[in-house]
Design a protein around this motif. Structure first.
Motif, PDB file in Angstrom:
ATOM      1  N   HIS A   1       0.858  -1.202   0.000  1.00 43.48           N
ATOM      2  CA  HIS A   1       0.000   0.000   0.000  1.00 43.48           C
ATOM      3  C   HIS A   1       0.890   1.246   0.000  1.00 43.48           C
ATOM      4  O   HIS A   1       0.679   2.173  -0.779  1.00 43.48           O
TER       5      HIS A   1
ATOM      6  N   VAL B   1      -3.386   1.080   7.239  1.00 46.74           N
ATOM      7  CA  VAL B   1      -3.665   1.350   5.816  1.00 46.74           C
ATOM      8  C   VAL B   1      -4.684   2.482   5.697  1.00 46.74           C
ATOM      9  O   VAL B   1      -5.846   2.349   6.089  1.00 46.74           O
TER      10      VAL B   1
ATOM     11  N   THR C   1      -5.132  -3.995  -1.825  1.00 44.79           N
ATOM     12  CA  THR C   1      -6.022  -3.017  -2.480  1.00 44.79           C
ATOM     13  C   THR C   1      -7.472  -3.155  -2.006  1.00 44.79           C
ATOM     14  O   THR C   1      -8.305  -2.317  -2.319  1.00 44.79           O
TER      15      THR C   1
ATOM     16  N   ASN D   1      -9.585   1.764   3.410  1.00 47.82           N
ATOM     17  CA  ASN D   1      -8.606   2.817   3.736  1.00 47.82           C
ATOM     18  C   ASN D   1      -9.116   3.706   4.854  1.00 47.82           C
ATOM     19  O   ASN D   1     -10.153   4.353   4.709  1.00 47.82           O
TER      20      ASN D   1
END
Ligand code: URP
Ligand code: ZN
Ligand code: ZN
Length: 472
Positions: A207, A283, A344, A348
Motif C-alpha cells: 500500500h 492502511v 487493495t 482505507n
C-alpha cells in the motif's frame, strides 16, 4: 435559563493563559473574569484544571461506505469518541451520489441529524463535474457548506482532471468556498498497483510502496499552482511528506492563499508499521511515511506553516468478523480483514478522532515543543477560523458556544482501546502512557462527559451552517 459557573480554573486561549471564572448561561458563554459569581448557578470547581475550548476536528468520515463496508463510527459513536477526547465539533464529508449537490446535502444532513452527538458541519466532495454542478456550486455557501474537496487520485472513482479542478477552484474562489485537495498522483498509483498485483505483491507494505511520497509533493504543488491560477484559496488535507510542507511554504511565500493540515498518525508512525503482522491497521491514504517526514511535519506545526491538526478519522475494525461489545450490545462491522489477501481491498482509513487531543498534548505540550496556547490554536481556533465557525466554535469568548473541555494536565493514564471510545476493535496508541486528559466536556453548556462517564445522546449534536472561512 440554566446557569453554570466554572470556578477557579485556568483559561487557555490561543494567546493567553489566565485564572478566571467562566459563566455559562443556556448554551453560551456569558461572562469571563476574576471573581464572577452567579446566585443559583451550578458550580463546577475547576481548581487545578485547564479550561480549553472544545476541539474542532475538520476532517472526519462517519458512516462512510467503502469497499463493500462502512467506516465503523457513525455520527453518534464518532461524536461520542470525539467528546471523550475533548473534541466537540466535527466536519464530515458529503459524497456526491445521485442528484444535485443540494439533494445530497439534505439527504446526508437528515441521516446525520438523527444520530449526531456533537455539533457537525459538512464539506462537499466534488467527484463529478459538468455545467449543472458548476451552477450548483455558486449557491453552495447558502446551504451552509463553504468548502469542497477534490481529489487528484482514486482514478475512475473520485478523481477530477486538472482542468475540472481548475474550474471548481475558480467558481469556489468567486463564491466564498474553500477548495480542499487530496493530493496524490492517481496515474502513477494505478501503474504501481497493477504491477504489484501482477507480481503477487499483496501485503500491506505494498500500500505504501504503490503510493510514493513524490506523487504527493508533485500533486500538492499542482494544487497550489492551480489555486494560484484560479485565484482561489486552497487547503491541503492530510499532509504527510516533508516535500509537501515545502510546497505549502513555497505557495504561501509566493502569496498564494494556501493552508493545510496534518494528522497525528503522520507524526507518530512510519511505513514500517506495514511490516507488522497487523499492518493493515495503518492502511489509509495517503500512507505512513518516513522519520524525516515526521520531523518536517512537526516543524511545520511549530512554526505555523501548517495551520491545523485534523484526524481524517475513518475507522474500520481490524477483524470485523468478531463483534465488540458497544454500549452493552455485540456489534461486528466488516473491516480490514476484507483485504487479508490483497492490500487493495483493505478499507482505507483509521481511528483517531478521540486520540487527537490527548496524544498530541502528551507529545507536543508535555515536551515543550508546543505551548498550550499553540495547542488551542492548532486544534480548535485555527480549524474554526479556516472553516467559517469562529468565534462560535474554537474560542472561549463571551457569546461563543459553551463548548468546553476541562483538562487535567496531571492526570496520567494508560491509553488504548478501552479508554478511547471509538467503535472499533483496536487503537493505534495501545498501551501508551499519557499525561493530560479531559475530565469534563460540555457542548453548548450541556454535559457530555464527566470522569469517563457519558451523558450525551443521539440527536444532541446540531448541524452547523458555516460562513465563509478566513485565510490565515
Ligand atoms: O484513507 C483514508 N484517508 N480514507 C478516507 C478518505 C480520504 O481520502 O480522506
Ligand atoms: Zn483524502
Ligand atoms: Zn479523509
Amino acid at each position: 435559563m440554566t446557569q453554570k459557573l466554572i470556578k477557579n480554573g485556568t483559561i487557555v486561549t490561543s494567546d493567553k493563559t489566565y485564572k478566571a471564572n467562566l459563566l455559562i448561561e443556556g448554551e453560551k458563554i456569558s461572562q469571563i473574569g476574576e471573581g464572577i459569581t452567579a446566585d443559583g448557578a451550578e458550580i463546577i470547581d475547576a481548581q487545578g484544571l485547564l479550561v480549553l475550548p472544545g476541539g474542532v476536528d475538520p476532517h472526519v468520515h462517519l458512516d462512510l461506505p467503502m469497499f463493500g463496508t462502512v467506516s465503523s463510527d457513525d455520527h453518534y459513536t464518532g461524536g461520542k469518541a470525539a467528546a471523550f477526547g475533548g473534541t466537540t465539533t466535527l466536519i464530515d464529508f458529503v459524497s456526491q451520489d445521485q442528484g444535485s449537490l443540494e439533494e445530497n446535502i439534505i439527504r446526508w444532513r437528515a441521516h446525520a441529524e438523527q444520530k449526531a452527538s456533537v455539533d457537525f458541519g459538512f464539506h462537499m466532495n466534488i467527484t463529478r463535474f459538468n455545467g449543472q454542478v458548476a451552477e450548483e456550486l455558486t449557491t453552495l455557501a447558502s446551504l451552509g457548506v463553504t468548502s469542497v474537496k477534490v481529489f487528484t487520485a482514486y482514478n475512475n472513482r473520485l478523481r477530477l482532471p486538472d482542468g475540472e479542478i481548475f474550474k471548481v477552484m475558480r467558481i469556489a474562489g468567486r463564491h466564498n468556498l474553500l477548495t480542499m485537495v487530496h493530493a496524490e498522483n492517481g496515474d502513477i498509483i494505478d501503474v504501481l498497483v497493477d504491477e504489484a498485483l501482477m507480481a503477487q505483491k499483496t501485503t500491506p507494505i505494498w500500500h505504501a510502496r504503490t503510493r510514493p511520497g513524490w506523487g504527493e509533493v508533485e500533486a500538492s504543488l499542482r494544487a497550489v499552482a492551480i489555486g494560484a491560477q484560479a485565484e482561489a484559496p486552497v487547503y491541503l488535507v492530510h499532509m504527510n511528506v516533508a516535500g509537501e510542507v515545502d510546497q505549502l511554504a513555497y505557495g504561501r511565500h509566493k502569496g498564494v492563499s494556501v493552508m493545510g493540515e496534518t494528522c497525528p498518525q503522520y507524526l507518530f508512525f512510519t511505513y514500517r508499521e506495514y511490516e507488522r503482522p497487523d499492518g493493515a491497521k495503518w492502511v489509509c491514504s495517503p500512507p505512513m511515511r518516513d522519520l524525516e517526514d515526521q520531523v518536517r511535519l512537526w516543524q511545520g506545526l511549530e512554526d505555523g506553516t501548517i495551520q491545523v491538526l485534523a484526524t481524517d478519522h475513518c475507522p474500520f475494525y481490524f477483524d470485523g468478523s468478531k463483534p465488540i461489545i458497544y454500549e452493552g450490545k455485540p456489534i461486528a462491522i466488516p473491516g480490514k480483514e476484507l483485504g487479508k489477501d490483497d492490500f487493495t481491498k483493505i478499507p482505507n482509513g483509521l481511528p483517531g478522532v478521540g486520540d487527537r487531543l490527548p496524544i498530541f498534548w502528551n507529545s507536543a505540550v508535555n515536551t515543550g515543543r508546543i505551548t498550550p496556547n499553540q495547542f488551542v490554536k492548532i486544534t480548535a481556533e485555527n480549524p474554526a477560523r479556516v472553516f467559517g465557525l469562529y468565534p462560535q466554535k474554537g474560542s472561549l469568548t463571551v457569546g461563543a458556544d459553551a463548548d468546553i473541555a476541562l483538562w487535567d494536565p496531571e492526570l496520567e493514564l494508560e491509553y488504548g482501546v478501552k479508554v478511547a471510545q471509538h467503535r472499533t476493535d483496536h487503537n493505534l496508541y495501545e498501551s501508551t502512557t499519557l499525561t493530560g486528559f479531559p475530565v469534563q466536556v460540555y457542548q453548548r453548556g450541556n454535559l457530555l462527559v464527566k470522569n469517563r462517564e457519558w451523558y450525551g445522546k443521539p440527536g444532541m449534536g446540531k448541524f452547523l451552517p458555516r460562513a465563509a472561512g478566513e485565510i490565515i
